[in-house]
Structure formats: C-alpha cells, structure tokens
Scaffold this motif. Structure first.
Motif, mmCIF file in Angstrom:
data_model
loop_
_atom_site.group_PDB
_atom_site.id
_atom_site.type_symbol
_atom_site.label_atom_id
_atom_site.label_comp_id
_atom_site.label_asym_id
_atom_site.label_seq_id
_atom_site.Cartn_x
_atom_site.Cartn_y
_atom_site.Cartn_z
ATOM 1 N N ASN A 281 -0.309 2.468 -6.039
ATOM 2 C CA ASN A 281 -1.513 3.286 -5.944
ATOM 3 C C ASN A 281 -2.651 2.436 -5.372
ATOM 4 O O ASN A 281 -2.558 1.209 -5.343
ATOM 5 N N PRO A 282 -3.742 3.038 -4.908
ATOM 6 C CA PRO A 282 -4.788 2.266 -4.220
ATOM 7 C C PRO A 282 -5.349 1.100 -5.031
ATOM 8 O O PRO A 282 -5.564 0.018 -4.492
ATOM 9 N N HIS B 144 -4.854 -2.823 -3.964
ATOM 10 C CA HIS B 144 -6.000 -3.715 -3.735
ATOM 11 C C HIS B 144 -5.852 -4.993 -4.537
ATOM 12 O O HIS B 144 -6.100 -6.106 -4.036
ATOM 13 N N ALA C 190 0.823 -1.208 0.000
ATOM 14 C CA ALA C 190 0.000 0.000 0.000
ATOM 15 C C ALA C 190 0.861 1.264 0.000
ATOM 16 O O ALA C 190 0.448 2.301 -0.529
#
Length: 793
Positions: free
Chosen positions: A596-597, A601, A592
């Motif tokens: 990037n997000p 994920h 994380a």
C-alpha cells in the motif's frame, strides 16, 4: 485529427468505471456526473496508428467498434442498447440512452481554426485537442481554457464543421468470386450478367428437359420454370447480397487496382462472340500482366513466393485462377478460404483512396479463416493502412478486435487493449497497463500466455524462465521506441519460450526437435552460471548421439559477448545488463506494486544499497536489499524475478533515467545482435532440413514408379516438380537449381523425350545427391553462424 480516447457509459456490457469510482483519490471530470453523482466513463485509449482490442468471449470487444461508430456519426444510439444491469435501467420513467465520448488530438491547422471558430476561442489558443460527448440527448464539446474546462453545445452543422474522422469497415466474410461476368465489368455493375455456374446449370437443365420446348403450349405451361432458370441473381437474402459484394470486390480489383479499361472487357466480349479466341486470349494476357504488376503478391503473401492470381477466359466470364509454387493452375474455389479472404483485405488496401483527412478503419475479428502465417501477413496490411508508402498521405487509424494471439504484433505491446468483464453491475473494464505487463493479462483473454504458444513461431528462442521472457520482450519494445536503428528482436518471427529453469532446456529442445521429421527452428539462451553450463553440456551431448541444437545456436550470457556499459558485476544473466540506477528504481516500483502507499513509502526510505558485491548477480543483490528491509521493519516484500523485470521496464520509461536507459539498451542491443545472428542461422538450417525432406520424398515416389528405368520425359517432370517446390527464399535453392541443370545436360534430357535414360542408376545417384550435397556442407562445424552461407558450394 486522431481519436486519443474512447469513452463509454451505460452501453451494453459497459456500465461505468467502478474502479475509478471506488478510488477516493479520483477527481471527477465535468462529464462524469449523473444527477450530481460520480459515474465515471470507461476509458479506452487508442494509438495513433493501430490499436488491438482483445478479451474473452462476451467481454465487449465488438461493442467498442460499434461505440466508435456511434460517437463519430451520432447515429444508432438506441434505448435498447442501454446497459441492462445499470441502476438507471428503469421502466417507471423515460428510458435513457447509452452515452459516448471521445478525446480528439493531433489536429491540423484547418481543424484547429474550425475548433476556434465553433467554440469562439481566442486566436492564440492552441486548440490542439478537444473532448466531444454524446449524452443526455445532446452533443457537448469540452476544451480547456486557462486550466478550466469550457463547454459548448454545438449545432449539427457545427459538429460537421469540426471534421470528425470518417470511418469504414472491411468485411471479413466477403471474398473474391470464382468468376465475374464480362457484362458486369462492362456495365460497371449496372448489369450483373449471368454467372458461369448459373449458365452451365441452365444448359444442363435445358438438355435434360428438351420436352419443355417441343411447342408453344409446353413452353407456356413451363413459363415459371423457364423464368426461374433465366433469373440472373436472386435479389433477396444474405447469399445474394454477399454474391453482389464479391462481384463489386472483383470489379475494384480489376478496374481500380489493376487499372484495366472497361473497353478492354468489351473487346473481349466482342471477340468471343465473333469467334476470335486468339484476340480474346491476347487481351486477357495483357490483363494478367497488369494484374501481376499491380499486386506484387509475393511481397505480401509469405506462404508461397511463387503465388500468382490470374484470369482465364471461360465463355462470357473471366475466371480467377491461382498458380502456386507447384507450377499448376487451380480454380479459385479450390484454394483455402484463408487465401480468398486475405485477398479481400489486400484488394481493399490497394484500392483505398487515402484522403487528405484522417480516417478510422474498424475490423471485427479479421483473423477469420486465416492460418497463423496468414495472420502475420495481415499485420503488414494493417501497417500499410496506418503508414502509407506516400508520406504526403495521412495514414488510417486502425482499430480491430481479435481472439487470435497471432494477430497481435508482439513488437508493439503498447497497442494492446485488454477488456475484462467483471461480476454483477461492474460490467466491462479495460485492464490497465496491459502492454507494460507484457502480455500477462492476455491469460484471461486467450487462456494462455501469448509467448507460450510453443514451437509454432518461425523460430523459437528457449529461455530459462518467465522473467527472461518478460525482460527480453520489454527491452525489445523499448529499443524500438527509443533506439529504433539499434538491434532489437522481431517478436512476430521469434517466439520466446520459457523452460522453467536451465535444467529443463535440454528436454524442451528434445520435445521440439527430437521427435518429428519436420522440426522447428530453435535457438537457446542460457545464463553463464553453473546451471547454464550444465544445460549447454547436455545439449552438446545430444539425444541418442544426435546434437539437436548446434553450438552456434546456443548463446550463453557472459562477458565474451562484449557488453559496452558497466553494471557493477561480470554479466552472467540478462538482469546483469541493467545499470544500478535502474535496478534501484525497479525495486522501488516493484514495492509500490505490491504494498500500500504508506508501506511502499517506508520501504523506499529504508531501502539500502542494491549494488552487487563479491561477485553477486544484479538480481540477487537487489533481492537481498529488499529482503533486508522486510527483516528490519516487517513492511517489505520478497522480490521475484518477474516482479523485478516488470519494475525494470517501468523504470526505463521514466524521463529521469534517460541516460541509464540508453546504457541499459546498449547492453541489450549486443545480446539482441547475437540472438538475431543465431536466429538467421537457425532459419537457414530449418530451410535446408525442410527442403531435404521434400526432395527425398520426391525421389522416393519417382523410384517407386520407375524402379528399373524411365524415359527422359519422366525425368524432366521429376526435376520440374522439384524446382517448383523449392522454397523461393532459401539459400540453398540456387545451388539445387544449378545442380538440376547439370543433371539435365549430363543425361541429355532435353532431347528425344521418349527415349530411355542411359545409365539410369547413375541418374538416380545424382538426383539423390541433390539434398545431400548442401546438407554435408551445412553440418560442417562453423564458429560463426554467418559463415554458413559462405560454406555452401
């Protein structure tokens, strides 16, 4: 009541929080708007007890202290301090003023009642915190009611009734004076008296200008000169103000701290004037007893356990003198500026009246003049301000700024606030998670890693790499927070030194201990793999036939240390002490931080098993799992040891991993216990070596002065000098003292001081054996460092 967060906007180098403004996910608070535009305040969270603000030159550190004053007092909020590179710094319309705010929490019951009354809150409202802002020429208070912010514009009287914390400063440049006039002490500062230096100077001038006093006409012609000579203290200029503050500090020390009655000073003056010097000196002796009892100075000044501050009567002045471990008296001005200024802080602490309400202590670079050890002593005074010995008294909230890495309490990384000045209009910002990153942002502030100040700590732990440094420091901090009674490291007395790999540790040990007479204490921690074993063998072989680090000071991470919790592999390196649930979460958090997000994920969804198999190390298995994700979808990253260590420390602070945190900390407590045992042994060995060097130098000088014979008086002086310079807390000290006594008895040194020593060669031989007798015992191999003391005679 405590300050939880300080808010600054448009103040000198603080413009606004440009990172928060540029974040599309940021939700503005009601106080963040200017002309309906989002200009978030720069926020600096403060600890309840002690906050350390660091940063490079011109980063805005001192401005934080000034901002706290502006917030709490509402005064000195000036147009001229408005941020010059703000878009609102204009001359075409009315100039704005800087804006300040604060979040206040930890209110007591009276403070909660006051807040409910001022804001007309319901009696059931918790009223446990509020925000107060001084902006737009007004003061506004914000409190959340049913999830919504309620605002109130209080009157000046209402703000006073809220009871904002009072603040005070301790000036670093005001030290105790060399002497203080009796007149000043008797009058409680109403009469400054004549300083001893000025009086002696006046006498010398009078004696050199006797012609001035020949008759009335010469006296009249020289009236201005005579008047200048009699002037007590110049009442203008910084020097005069500083001198008066020094006298005030002396008065505080003697009257408030030592509890000496002013009538005692008057008694001394009367005795001096009547010529009764015996009575006067008796009164001064009584003052010295009270001074020693009230200061308990050896507890606070670790550089010299024999240090004592004393008063000596000189004419109509009390002169401060110092006695140290040499047994000699020195005038105060002969001692270092560091000692004098440390006393300033110390006296103010002892004299401080801890009130029934909380206060804020602000200090700007208090490390001035102090050595590394002196700064470490100063940390204890800060702690005493924040946590008074009397539990019924509230502590002081301490905020100080510093350039010095030695004035950072490495046991409390959470206290550090790092400021960084960005480019252009962005201005100063706070570096996020400075404590969680374990000193990494301090590279900018200090120009190097804090823990890379090699071989300057009391004891140095050589570790293989930077990841070990980060992991051990972080685990120790977590242990102090979650398991305070368990073993942890005191990072103020143990410097973690990364070697850049196991193969470099032997050479690093040589650099530390192989090139100088005064060698620092060193402990070594290596992995239990082949590289670590090779390093241990090289350390045991030593340099030029001399083993620089003894076996009991070399720690290898392996199962023999007896770790209580299983982690899926036999421990070989510190990472192997971490439980699997923590390992997996650490990898996800490291991802994380890197990705990037969306990619992070996807990485979490694709991450497979991180458990070690086939004798793998914990980190190797985790790194392979992370690498496999990257190979599968190209959205992964390469896991590094430092990144993993930071992820582990972040994971262990999550509430969902409380059980795994306890198991991991249990494992590290075992390792910390072994390190602490080795540290104690290393410090004992260091004290032995240092004392041996000192004693040999004393004897060398004596033999040069008395090559063939010496009087008993000279021998007693030698032995007294040796006694005086022995370290007060070293284990061998009492053994040396006992042997000195036996030498005095053996050669009848207490009688006929002018007589020549009989059997002088034997006397020299016995004195030479002072350092050798315990060194021989020390160098005998022992299986446990704790048995060294038992091995001594």
């Amino acid at each position: 009541m405590r300050i939880k967060t300080i808010y600054l906007r448009f103040y000198k180098s603080f413009n606004y929080d440009h990172l928060r403004k540029s974040d599309s996910n940021s939700v503005p608070d009601p106080w963040d708007s200017v002309d309906e535009r989002f200009f978030p305040y720069v926020r600096i969270p403060l600890e309840k007890d002690i906050t350390t603000v660091v940063g490079a030159n011109e980063s805005g550190k001192t401005q934080v202290l000034d901002a706290i004053e502006c917030l709490l007092s509402g005064e000195n909020i000036l147009h001229k301090d408005f941020c010059r590179y703000s878009e609102f710094f204009v001359v075409g319309k009315e100039m704005r003023k800087p804006e300040f705010g604060g979040e206040f929490h930890a209110l007591d019951e009276d403070e909660k009642a006051n807040l409910r009354r001022v804001l007309k809150l319901d009696a059931n409202h918790p009223a446990d915190s509020f925000h107060l802002f001084r902006a737009h020429e007004a003061t506004t208070v914000y409190v959340k009611v049913d999830g919504e912010w309620k605002t109130h514009t209080p009157t000046t009287k209402q703000v006073e009734s809220l009871g904002l914390p009072p603040f005070f400063r301790v000036e670093a440049n005001v030290a105790l004076p060399d002497s203080v006039p009796l007149d000043y002490l008797i009058s409680a500062g109403k009469t400054t008296g004549v300083s001893r230096k000025r009086r002696l100077g006046w006498i010398e001038r009078v004696m050199s200008k006797a012609a001035v006093f020949q008759d009335k006409s010469t006296v009249t012609a020289s009236a201005e000169e005579i008047s200048a000579d009699f002037r007590l203290i110049d009442d203008t200029g910084d020097d005069a103000t500083k001198a008066l503050k020094s006298l005030e500090l002396a008065d505080t020390l003697l009257v408030k701290v030592a509890g000496i009655n002013r009538k005692s000073f008057e008694g001394v003056r009367k005795a001096v004037r009547s010529g009764d010097e015996g009575y006067a000196n008796g009164l001064v002796d009584g003052m010295n007893e009270r001074l020693a009892a009230s200061l308990d100075f050896p507890k606070w000044w670790t550089q010299d356990q024999e240090f004592a501050l004393r008063l000596t009567l000189r004419d109509s002045n009390l002169v401060f003198t110092v006695k140290d471990r040499t047994g000699r008296d020195y005038s105060f001005s002969e001692r270092s500026g560091g000692l004098q200024h440390f006393l300033s802080y110390f006296v103010r602490y002892l004299a401080h009246d801890f009130q029934n309400r909380n206060e804020v202590l602000l200090m700007d670079e208090p490390d001035a003049f102090l050595s590394m050890l002196g700064q470490q002593d100063l940390l204890r005074i800060f702690a005493a301000f924040a946590h008074p010995q009397d539990p019924e008294k509230p502590g002081v909230q301490v905020v100080y700024v510093t350039h010095s890495p030695f004035l950072i309490d490495k046991n409390h990384a959470e206290r550090i606030r790092v400021l960084e000045k960005a480019e252009g209009e962005d201005g100063t910002r706070t570096v996020a998670n400075a404590g969680h990153n374990h000193y990494e942002p301090l590279r900018t502030a200090f120009g190097s890693f804090v823990a890379e100040t090699t071989f300057i700590g009391n004891c140095n732990l050589l570790v293989e790499g930077q990841a070990d440094q980060v992991l051990l420091a972080g685990m120790s901090a977590l242990s102090r927070k979650h398991t305070p009674t368990a073993e942890n490291l005191d990072l103020n007395t143990l410097t973690l030194v990364p070697a850049g790999g196991a193969k470099h540790i032997p050479y690093l040990a040589y650099l530390a201990r192989g090139r100088s007479v005064d060698t620092p204490a060193v402990v070594v921690l290596v992995d239990g793999d082949d590289a670590g074993k090779e390093a241990v063998e090289e350390l045991q072989d030593g340099y030029r036939g001399r083993q620089l680090v003894t076996n009991d000071l070399i720690i290898t991470v392996d199962q023999s240390l007896g770790f209580p919790s299983e982690t899926g592999t036999s421990p070989v390196e510190p990472e192997d002490l971490i439980t699997q649930a923590v390992v997996r979460r650490a990898v996800i958090l490291a991802a994380a931080e890197k990705l990037n997000p969306e990619a992070a994920h996807e990485f979490e969804e694709a991450l497979g098993d991180t458990s070690p198999t086939g004798g793998q190390k914990v980190f190797k298995a985790a790194a392979m799992a992370a690498s496999a994700v990257k190979q599968q979808n190209g959205r992964g990253f390469e896991l590094t040891k430092v990144g993993f260590a930071r992820g582990v420390l972040a994971a262990l602070q999550e509430n969902g991993l409380a059980n795994e945190r306890a198991e991991t900390l249990d494992n590290f407590a075992v390792l910390f216990g072994r390190i602490n045992t080795a540290q104690r042994a290393a410090m004992r060995a260091h004290a032995h070596t240092k004392t041996s060097t000192l004693l040999k130098q004393q004897l060398k000088n004596f033999k040069r002065d008395y090559p063939h014979s010496a009087t008993r008086r000279a021998a007693v002086a030698l032995l007294d000098n040796i006694r005086a310079q022995l370290p007060a807390n070293a284990i061998e000290t009492q053994h040396v003292r006992d042997h000195i006594t036996s030498i005095q008895d053996k050669f009848n040194l207490s009688t006929e001081p002018g007589a020549t020593i009989v059997n002088y060669e034997q006397f020299l031989s016995d004195v030479e054996d002072l350092p050798n007798r315990f060194v021989r015992k020390l160098e005998q191999p022992t299986t446990d460092a704790m048995t060294i003391e038992a091995a001594l005679p």
